[in-house]
Motif scaffolding. Structure first.
Motif, PDB file in Angstrom:
ATOM      1  N   LEU A 197       0.828  -1.211   0.000  1.00  0.00           N
ATOM      2  CA  LEU A 197       0.000   0.000   0.000  1.00  0.00           C
ATOM      3  C   LEU A 197       0.859   1.257   0.000  1.00  0.00           C
ATOM      4  O   LEU A 197       0.455   2.308  -0.517  1.00  0.00           O
ATOM      5  N   ALA A 198       2.053   1.175   0.586  1.00  0.00           N
ATOM      6  CA  ALA A 198       2.957   2.328   0.664  1.00  0.00           C
ATOM      7  C   ALA A 198       3.819   2.474  -0.588  1.00  0.00           C
ATOM      8  O   ALA A 198       4.733   3.304  -0.608  1.00  0.00           O
ATOM      9  N   GLY A 199       3.545   1.694  -1.604  1.00  0.00           N
ATOM     10  CA  GLY A 199       4.284   1.832  -2.856  1.00  0.00           C
ATOM     11  C   GLY A 199       5.707   1.320  -2.797  1.00  0.00           C
ATOM     12  O   GLY A 199       6.577   1.823  -3.521  1.00  0.00           O
ATOM     13  N   GLY A 200       5.958   0.327  -1.938  1.00  0.00           N
ATOM     14  CA  GLY A 200       7.295  -0.270  -1.872  1.00  0.00           C
ATOM     15  C   GLY A 200       8.253   0.432  -0.942  1.00  0.00           C
ATOM     16  O   GLY A 200       9.447   0.112  -0.926  1.00  0.00           O
ATOM     17  N   LYS A 201       7.776   1.383  -0.138  1.00  0.00           N
ATOM     18  CA  LYS A 201       8.654   2.066   0.810  1.00  0.00           C
ATOM     19  C   LYS A 201       9.009   1.134   1.971  1.00  0.00           C
ATOM     20  O   LYS A 201       8.252   0.207   2.285  1.00  0.00           O
ATOM     21  N   PRO A 202      10.167   1.365   2.611  1.00  0.00           N
ATOM     22  CA  PRO A 202      10.569   0.499   3.724  1.00  0.00           C
ATOM     23  C   PRO A 202       9.484   0.417   4.795  1.00  0.00           C
ATOM     24  O   PRO A 202       8.926   1.433   5.223  1.00  0.00           O
ATOM     25  N   THR A 203       9.213  -0.791   5.231  1.00  0.00           N
ATOM     26  CA  THR A 203       8.136  -1.051   6.191  1.00  0.00           C
ATOM     27  C   THR A 203       8.663  -1.921   7.317  1.00  0.00           C
ATOM     28  O   THR A 203       9.372  -2.903   7.071  1.00  0.00           O
ATOM     29  N   GLY A 204       8.338  -1.551   8.554  1.00  0.00           N
ATOM     30  CA  GLY A 204       8.827  -2.333   9.679  1.00  0.00           C
ATOM     31  C   GLY A 204       7.907  -2.229  10.871  1.00  0.00           C
ATOM     32  O   GLY A 204       6.795  -1.732  10.772  1.00  0.00           O
ATOM     33  N   PHE A 205       8.386  -2.712  12.016  1.00  0.00           N
ATOM     34  CA  PHE A 205       7.591  -2.612  13.229  1.00  0.00           C
ATOM     35  C   PHE A 205       8.481  -2.274  14.414  1.00  0.00           C
ATOM     36  O   PHE A 205       9.698  -2.452  14.382  1.00  0.00           O
ATOM     37  N   LYS A 206       7.847  -1.739  15.456  1.00  0.00           N
ATOM     38  CA  LYS A 206       8.538  -1.373  16.693  1.00  0.00           C
ATOM     39  C   LYS A 206       7.941  -2.179  17.838  1.00  0.00           C
ATOM     40  O   LYS A 206       6.728  -2.360  17.912  1.00  0.00           O
ATOM     41  N   LEU A 207       8.805  -2.614  18.740  1.00  0.00           N
ATOM     42  CA  LEU A 207       8.316  -3.339  19.915  1.00  0.00           C
ATOM     43  C   LEU A 207       9.287  -3.216  21.062  1.00  0.00           C
ATOM     44  O   LEU A 207      10.487  -2.999  20.867  1.00  0.00           O
ATOM     45  N   CYS A 208       8.753  -3.292  22.265  1.00  0.00           N
ATOM     46  CA  CYS A 208       9.549  -3.598  23.449  1.00  0.00           C
ATOM     47  C   CYS A 208       9.468  -5.116  23.590  1.00  0.00           C
ATOM     48  O   CYS A 208       8.358  -5.665  23.714  1.00  0.00           O
ATOM     49  N   LEU A 209      10.596  -5.778  23.523  1.00  0.00           N
ATOM     50  CA  LEU A 209      10.612  -7.232  23.404  1.00  0.00           C
ATOM     51  C   LEU A 209       9.789  -7.906  24.489  1.00  0.00           C
ATOM     52  O   LEU A 209       9.875  -7.566  25.667  1.00  0.00           O
ATOM     53  N   THR A 210       8.982  -8.862  24.053  1.00  0.00           N
ATOM     54  CA  THR A 210       8.207  -9.693  24.973  1.00  0.00           C
ATOM     55  C   THR A 210       9.047 -10.928  25.301  1.00  0.00           C
ATOM     56  O   THR A 210      10.196 -10.799  25.662  1.00  0.00           O
ATOM     57  N   SER A 211       8.495 -12.105  25.162  1.00  0.00           N
ATOM     58  CA  SER A 211       9.287 -13.304  25.409  1.00  0.00           C
ATOM     59  C   SER A 211      10.095 -13.646  24.156  1.00  0.00           C
ATOM     60  O   SER A 211       9.705 -13.334  23.038  1.00  0.00           O
ATOM     61  N   ARG A 212      11.219 -14.287  24.362  1.00  0.00           N
ATOM     62  CA  ARG A 212      12.041 -14.718  23.236  1.00  0.00           C
ATOM     63  C   ARG A 212      11.272 -15.697  22.362  1.00  0.00           C
ATOM     64  O   ARG A 212      11.385 -15.686  21.135  1.00  0.00           O
ATOM     65  N   ARG A 213      10.435 -16.517  22.984  1.00  0.00           N
ATOM     66  CA  ARG A 213       9.659 -17.517  22.258  1.00  0.00           C
ATOM     67  C   ARG A 213       8.709 -16.855  21.255  1.00  0.00           C
ATOM     68  O   ARG A 213       8.566 -17.317  20.122  1.00  0.00           O
ATOM     69  N   GLN A 214       8.053 -15.763  21.662  1.00  0.00           N
ATOM     70  CA  GLN A 214       7.126 -15.078  20.761  1.00  0.00           C
ATOM     71  C   GLN A 214       7.860 -14.432  19.596  1.00  0.00           C
ATOM     72  O   GLN A 214       7.379 -14.447  18.462  1.00  0.00           O
ATOM     73  N   PHE A 215       9.036 -13.856  19.858  1.00  0.00           N
ATOM     74  CA  PHE A 215       9.771 -13.275  18.733  1.00  0.00           C
ATOM     75  C   PHE A 215      10.268 -14.358  17.779  1.00  0.00           C
ATOM     76  O   PHE A 215      10.275 -14.162  16.558  1.00  0.00           O
ATOM     77  N   LEU A 216      10.673 -15.483  18.319  1.00  0.00           N
ATOM     78  CA  LEU A 216      11.081 -16.591  17.452  1.00  0.00           C
ATOM     79  C   LEU A 216       9.904 -17.093  16.609  1.00  0.00           C
ATOM     80  O   LEU A 216      10.095 -17.524  15.464  1.00  0.00           O
TER      81      LEU A 216
END
Length: 509
Positions: A281-300
């Motif tokens: 939708l952003a026309g190919g512009k860099p897209t990412g996310f921000k988080l304060c890390l939860t459990s390592r298992r969820q990020f994996l």
């Protein structure tokens, strides 16, 4: 009149009052000090106290007040750099270099010349068609509404002058973000402000229209923030004027509470696919996310979803639990969330271990204010950094801690027009530019002293920490770092249980 009619002694108070009146008029008209513009005459008491503060600090240091010496005043350092004044100090450090937890960087016997230009970081993975060159230090997420119009304009103008990025925060994309042409990272939170349907959902059409703006260089999805992971943001109704309500798409005068969770995904796989949709939708512009890390298992689990769908974000911003400039419940600020060092090393190592690191850039945010802070975070796995608290200092914040009351004394965190006018945009935007430039230059000088000119050449063993009176460990020894692809080939014992339990179709606890 009293002096002429009664006694000549009245000329003394008349002279004092006249001098104070002249001083008050000067305070109102000058543009360098926001405190004096809002509090003429009385505001000078603050500068008087600031002037004697070093002597008070030395008094307590000599008496070992509170059982420890004072750290250097980071806020003063930011102020000095933003004003373009000398930030050097005589007589070495006041820190106890033998105290547990003391960290230091390892210099080289063969330092390198300092590069003429600071390095930039290209953000954009294989599915990104419009990559962006990110600076080593940028303005992180601080929303219009939480900050005043003048504060937003000053930050953006400073970013435009200095060639670094300005994250909008989750409060929507306003004309104040767009006025001076600074590079923007448009952040979307759980309230979907600025691209919100009437029932509070995500509006693809609105998002695509605004993301197409030339000043929007990246788009980001906020999952959580360091100050209050697990709950949404709150903007008091006293700050929600008609203009802010229009930008956010909410009723005026009513407290705005962002939900603690997103409506657009429920599983790691759905998160990854939604990020791909945002990029489209952003026309190919860099897209990412921000988080304060939860459990390592969820990020994996998110990493497994990336592998399964062959879809990766272009960047991930790791927010440390020690960061955050907005108001938050003390229990959340003090006890929830992963500190930046652990969060950053975990995210970096997980991406390395799954073979995804080369496709994703990592940003780091959480009490970053100095060149040393930048270098430490680069060593721990970041590609670039963001500084909220320090940027607020540069724009005039004095940490009055009245952000949520709409009565900020320097016009930074208020929607009161009279208070906000005290913040002079031209002066403060230049301070933002100078602070960023001086701090990045300091980071580059530090790296050169370590024998490095490219941040990619920094290694974990270059950062050391004293863990007790006789033991010093390097970053390589302190953290359980993975080799490229190690989780896919043969997970080590310390990661194996979390890796096996990680499910790309469920956020397991």
């Amino acid at each position: 009149m009293l002096a002429a009619a009664v006694t000549a002694w009245c000329w003394i108070p008349a002279g004092v009052l006249g001098a104070l009146s002249v001083l008050g008029l000067w305070d109102i008209l000058q543009r360098r000090h926001s405190v004096l513009r809002n509090y003429p005459v009385l505001g000078h008491l603050r500068f008087l106290l600031e002037g004697i503060r070093p002597e008070l600090q030395q008094y307590f240091i000599e008496r070992n007040y509170d059982g420890r010496p004072f750290d250097r005043d980071v806020r003063s350092l930011v102020y000095q750099r933003s004003k373009g004044t000398d930030a050097e100090e005589p007589f070495g450090t006041d820190r106890d270099v033998y105290a547990e937890g003391y960290e230091f960087l390892v210099p080289s016997m063969t330092p390198r010349p300092v590069p003429d230009k600071p390095p930039m970081v290209r953000v954009g993975g294989p599915d990104c068609t419009r990559p962006y060159e990110m600076a080593l230090l940028n303005v992180p997420a601080m929303s219009f509404g939480a900050l005043s119009t003048n504060a937003i304009v000053a930050l953006n103008q400073g970013a435009a002058r200095g060639g670094f990025a300005h994250d909008t925060g989750e409060g929507g994309l306003s004309e104040y973000h767009l006025r001076h042409g600074g590079d923007l990272i448009w952040e979307i939170g759980t309230g979907y402000f600025g691209c919100r349907t009437e029932d509070g959902g995500f509006d693809e059409r609105q998002f695509a229209d605004k993301a197409a703006h030339g000043h929007v260089t990246c788009v980001a999805l906020k999952l959580s923030q360091g100050a209050k992971p697990g709950i949404g943001g709150v903007l008091p109704g006293s700050k929600v004027n008609a203009e802010i309500a229009g930008v956010r798409g909410v009723p005026a005068g009513r407290t705005v509470i962002s939900p603690p969770y997103h409506r657009v995904f429920d599983t790691p796989r759905e998160l990854v696919l939604f990020l791909a949709r945002m990029r489209e939708l952003a026309g190919g512009k860099p897209t990412g996310f921000k988080l304060c890390l939860t459990s390592r298992r969820q990020f994996l689990a998110v990493c497994k979803a990336m592998l399964a769908e062959d879809v990766t974000p272009d960047f991930i911003v790791v927010d440390g639990a020690e960061g955050g400039t907005g108001a938050a419940p003390p229990e959340f600020a003090d006890h929830l969330g992963t500190p930046l060092t652990e969060g950053l090393t975990t995210v970096h190592s997980a991406l390395v271990g799954t073979g995804l690191r080369d496709r994703i850039r990592i940003g780091a945010s959480g009490k970053i204010a100095t060149g040393t802070d930048i270098v430490k975070r680069l060593i721990q796995g970041a590609d670039y950094t963001n500084a909220a608290r320090a940027m607020m200092f540069a724009v005039g914040c004095i940490q009055a801690q009245r952000c949520h009351t709409n009565t900020c004394p320097v016009g930074v965190a208020t929607q009161d027009p009279r208070r906000a006018r005290a913040l002079d945009v031209e002066d403060k935007s230049e301070r933002v530019r100078r602070f960023q430039e001086a701090t990045v230059r300091s980071a580059v000088q530090i790296m050169a002293s370590m024998g490095v000119t490219d941040p990619a050449d920094l290694r974990p063993h270059m950062l050391r920490r004293r863990v007790d009176a006789t033991t010093v460990l390097s970053g390589a020894e302190m953290y359980d770092l993975l080799a490229p692809g190690e989780l896919l080939a043969d997970p080590p014992r310390t990661w194996a249980e979390d890796w096996a339990a990680a499910d790309p179709d469920r956020f397991t606890v």
